[in-house]
Design an enzyme around this catalytic site. Structure first.
Site, PDB file in Angstrom:
ATOM      1  N   GLU A 103       0.803  -1.226   0.000  1.00  0.00           N
ATOM      2  CA  GLU A 103       0.000   0.000   0.000  1.00  0.00           C
ATOM      3  C   GLU A 103       0.838   1.280   0.000  1.00  0.00           C
ATOM      4  O   GLU A 103       0.451   2.281  -0.571  1.00  0.00           O
ATOM      5  CB  GLU A 103      -0.893  -0.036   1.245  1.00  0.00           C
ATOM      6  CG  GLU A 103      -2.121   0.811   1.125  1.00  0.00           C
ATOM      7  CD  GLU A 103      -3.121   0.512   2.233  1.00  0.00           C
ATOM      8  OE1 GLU A 103      -3.427  -0.670   2.471  1.00  0.00           O
ATOM      9  OE2 GLU A 103      -3.604   1.478   2.843  1.00  0.00           O
ATOM     10  N   ASP A 138      -2.531  -3.412   3.318  1.00  0.00           N
ATOM     11  CA  ASP A 138      -3.060  -3.605   4.676  1.00  0.00           C
ATOM     12  C   ASP A 138      -4.296  -4.491   4.624  1.00  0.00           C
ATOM     13  O   ASP A 138      -5.137  -4.347   3.726  1.00  0.00           O
ATOM     14  CB  ASP A 138      -3.439  -2.252   5.295  1.00  0.00           C
ATOM     15  CG  ASP A 138      -2.220  -1.369   5.491  1.00  0.00           C
ATOM     16  OD1 ASP A 138      -1.104  -1.912   5.543  1.00  0.00           O
ATOM     17  OD2 ASP A 138      -2.394  -0.144   5.568  1.00  0.00           O
ATOM     18  N   TYR A 155      -1.254  -2.982  13.390  1.00  0.00           N
ATOM     19  CA  TYR A 155      -2.127  -2.200  12.517  1.00  0.00           C
ATOM     20  C   TYR A 155      -3.181  -1.471  13.352  1.00  0.00           C
ATOM     21  O   TYR A 155      -3.932  -2.100  14.098  1.00  0.00           O
ATOM     22  CB  TYR A 155      -2.793  -3.141  11.513  1.00  0.00           C
ATOM     23  CG  TYR A 155      -3.501  -2.409  10.405  1.00  0.00           C
ATOM     24  CD1 TYR A 155      -2.798  -1.540   9.582  1.00  0.00           C
ATOM     25  CD2 TYR A 155      -4.863  -2.567  10.190  1.00  0.00           C
ATOM     26  CE1 TYR A 155      -3.433  -0.853   8.566  1.00  0.00           C
ATOM     27  CE2 TYR A 155      -5.501  -1.886   9.174  1.00  0.00           C
ATOM     28  CZ  TYR A 155      -4.779  -1.026   8.371  1.00  0.00           C
ATOM     29  OH  TYR A 155      -5.413  -0.344   7.380  1.00  0.00           O
TER      30      TYR A 155
END
Lengths: 77, 704
Positions: B9, B112, B322
């Site tokens: 990403e 992600d 995350y």
């Protein structure tokens, strides 16, 4: 003819002097008077009530404008 | 030799993936038309790791109609540089990925692992890699640590998570349909009537969110306080004065409070009863994103968007997991012991981690919320490889201490109460203290408890009332929202997602709908909300938005199709938008005055010119186009007063006055930066002030 609230640009509510916003303020003002009156053993006049509210920072701006309007109309006495 | 293309990403993530996959040698950085790729040799295979820059594709109208035209129902996915302005960099990335993809025979989406990541990877593989989405695989991970990335590569899912990607597509499409049509309806109506261009926006989530702020403002504006009285009582206990509470918290009739004072003043009281209670305080639950944002706001004043941005930087630095998670769970598979070991390398956490590790089995106090994609936010155990800035350090410390605190022992607190009788009246003395600190010592400065220690008291002991007076107080209106509490309200109403809520709050500021940190709804916010309430109430109805949210969630679980939800949205929106189009004049009329007033207010200062007393305004130099504060008495009074203001970002004149000089403060908001509040007058005075004399340091001469 479009009928506006005398205190702002909003439209008046049907069969009312004010818009919904100022009507809400008016209702709160009327409702709270009984609490204020009771708090001072029924010895608080409407003019004194308006005077106290105008001086308080907690009072909403719309309510203060409304009080000014009512006083101008002579409804504070 | 097979070639695998791994799509990530962000550039930092690409580097970490490449480093994790190259076991023997460092990954080779190659540049394809100026876009960086990493080449890794793994066994017999060649792996190319590329990165996106977030979304490279976006929803856009199919035709090439003017940006003001609406309704628009025909849309498709286009490269972002064709859909939006200022996206040249994205074009280069698409072209390079497309070129490199021709060499690949295996594709992996390593963005992600959530809706947005799945969608970013899916659109790149589908549109830039010639339909590679159908044969692509998916790497799933929650941290960018080498171990987890290697595991994710070894256990790569055989196909993409299409349901997540489709749910993401649907969300973007539905939001686009709402935003483009309703915002253009408002903007065009206003433009038609006032010939003044103002970007007015609303959206599926933005509309109901703005309504929260407007309704709160309305409550405050129409609030009528009522009076009440409290007794302020000071008692003397063995020469020590302590404040006591009266049994009735507030008197609503003044005379009743006054007669209580008469009955108690100057009298002595007896301690009738002593009570103590012990409470257990459970450790906090691990951080989900919204709890992290709330704590970051409470302790550091970080807006939710800023907190998320910093957390994402820490994630890309392999320091935390995350952050876009709804989970309050910490599964043992994350490796508690390993994390503790890692954290023990940092001086500040050494003793605490050692204490926890020595206390036996580690069991976190998990919360109820779960997220199928990720665990709660936790530190990876990694040590910062670069100097973290002050904000990063604060957030990192908060995440670490919260993680440690969740493993702590239950704390115990004791509350003490003494009942004092003065005739028929009761007064209370209250105290509280922490008996066992437990997790509180692990959470450090973020666990705050006020301890009040009472002196030694006995039942039957005499105390004297040294002071008793009346305090007049008034009921208070509800507090205005701040960015953090508004985010919480959105979460409770189940509108928006953890990924989008913070951005929506920021948009309200950018559009001029709210100002100040304690969010004050502007007249424009009132007018837009009233127009939407009158002409299309469902658009700002929370229930309707929540229902739509539910349908989109069903796509994730395969119970609903993207096409069905989009068609339903179009069917629903069509009559509303067409209705708005026929009422453009009426709506424009309602918006005109407010836009003109807002524009005037946005450039007119409330403080007069200190030189001539005329009105001050923010104006632009016609030649240089630079903005500054100028005096409107320039022509009539020949006043030359002027002050510079910041040139970039959205400038807002605040109601706040400078504490030093009383001049009006200004705020500048730029995307992705903290709002900057300053006083233009003090800024100039500081520039004019003589510089302090430079200190001359004389170095000692060393004779050889």
């Amino acid at each position: 003819m479009v009928d506006h609230c005398p205190l702002c640009e909003r439209l008046k509510e049907p069969s009312s002097e004010f818009c919904s916003f100022h009507n809400a303020a008016l209702k709160n003002l009327e409702d709270a008077y009984s609490s204020w009156s009771k708090a001072y053993d029924g010895k608080l006049t409407r003019e004194e009530y308006y005077e106290k509210l105008t001086a308080l920072a907690e009072t909403g701006r719309t309510v203060k404008n409304l009080i000014e309007h009512l006083r101008e109309k002579g409804e504070g006495n | 030799m097979a070639t695998t293309l791994v799509v990530t990403e962000k550039p930092d993530a690409a580097l970490h993936v490449a480093e994790a996959l190259s076991i023997k040698r460092k990954p080779k950085k190659v540049s394809v038309d100026g876009v960086p790729f990493y080449e890794v040799q793994k066994d017999e295979d060649r792996i190319l790791v590329c990165s996106a820059l977030g979304h490279l594709y976006a929803v856009a109208a199919k035709g090439n109609e003017a940006r003001s035209q609406y309704p628009v129902w025909d849309f498709g996915w286009k490269p972002k540089h064709l859909a939006e302005r200022g996206q040249r960099k994205q074009q280069k990335f698409i072209e390079s990925i497309s070129k490199v993809s021709k060499e690949a025979d295996r594709f992996i989406n390593a963005c992600d692992y959530d809706i947005e990541g799945s969608l970013i990877g899916y659109t790149i593989l589908k549109y830039a890699c010639d339909g590679a989405d159908q044969k692509a695989q998916r790497m799933k991970f929650s941290t960018l640590t080498t171990k987890e990335l290697r595991d994710a590569y070894a256990k790569v899912s055989p196909q993409l998570d299409f349901s997540l990607a489709y749910a993401g597509m649907c969300r973007h499409e539905v939001d686009w349909l709402y935003g483009i049509n309703l915002s253009r309806a408002l903007t065009q109506s206003a433009y038609k009537a006032s010939h003044r261009y103002a970007t007015l926006s609303t959206g599926r989530v933005q509309g109901p969110t703005l309504r929260f702020v407007v309704e709160r403002e309305r409550e405050i504006e129409t609030f009528v306080p009522t009076p009440y009285w409290v007794l302020k009582t000071i008692v003397d206990v063995d020469g020590k004065t302590i404040e006591a509470e009266y049994e009735i918290e507030r008197f609503e009739v003044k005379s009743q409070a006054e007669s209580t004072i008469k009955e108690c003043a100057g009298k002595n009281g007896l301690i009738e009863k002593l009570e103590s209670r012990t409470y257990r305080l459970s450790p906090p639950t691990p951080f989900d994103l919204s709890a992290l944002q709330a704590e970051a706001y409470r302790h550091f004043g970080f807006t939710p968007r800023a907190a998320l941005g910093i957390a994402e930087r820490l994630y890309l630095d392999q320091l935390i997991s995350y952050p876009r998670t709804s989970s309050q769970k910490l599964p043992s598979s994350i490796g508690y012991e390993e994390i503790m070991k890692g954290l023990s390398q940092i001086d500040a956490y050494r003793s605490v981690t050692a204490m926890l590790s020595a206390s036996g089995t580690l069991v976190p106090n998990e919360g109820k919320k779960d997220d199928p994609a990720h665990p709660a936010v936790y530190p990876t155990g990694g040590v910062p490889k670069r100097m973290l800035d002050a904000r990063e350090q604060k957030l990192f410390d908060l995440v670490v201490r919260r993680f440690l605190a969740t493993f702590g022992q239950t704390a115990t607190k004791q509350s003490d109460k003494a009942v004092i009788k003065v005739g028929d009246h009761s007064f209370f003395l209250r105290g509280s203290r922490i008996l066992e600190k437990g997790w509180i010592s692990l959470y450090g400065p973020y666990a705050k408890f006020e301890e009040i220690t009472l002196p030694t008291l006995k039942e039957g002991q005499e105390v004297s009332i040294t002071e008793i007076s009346l305090e007049e107080k008034y009921t208070q209106p509800s507090s205005r929202y701040n960015p953090s509490s508004l985010l919480k309200a959105m979460e409770e109403a189940e509108i928006g997602t953890k990924a989008t809520r913070a951005d929506i709050v920021e948009t309200l500021y950018r559009r001029g709908y709210v100002k100040e940190l304690r969010m004050v709804a502007t007249p424009l916010a009132f007018r837009v909300t009233e127009i939407l309430t009158n002409y299309c109430p469902k658009v700002i109805d929370v229930t309707f938005t929540r229902e739509l949210e539910g349908k989109m969630e069903q796509i994730e679980s395969g119970k609903q199709t993207r096409e069905h939800v989009v068609v339903e949205t179009v069917d629903y929106l069509k009559p509303i938008v067409e209705g708005l189009k026929t009422k453009e004049d009426q709506i424009g009329e309602e918006l005109t005055n407010i836009i003109t007033e807002m524009w005037r207010a946005s450039i007119t200062l409330s403080v007069p010119c200190p030189k001539c007393g005329s009105i001050l305004k923010v104006v632009r130099n016609p030649k240089t186009r630079k903005r500054f504060i100028g005096c409107s008495g320039k022509w009539e009074k020949k006043c030359t007063f002027g002050l510079p203001v910041p040139q970039f970002g959205v400038l807002t004149l605040l109601e706040k006055r400078c504490p030093e000089c009383g001049f009006q403060m200004v705020q500048v908001r730029s995307k992705g930066r903290r709002p900057m509040v300053s006083c233009p007058n003090c800024y100039v005075n500081k520039l004019k002030a003589p510089k302090p004399t430079e200190e001359v340091t004389i170095k000692p001469t060393v004779s050889k």
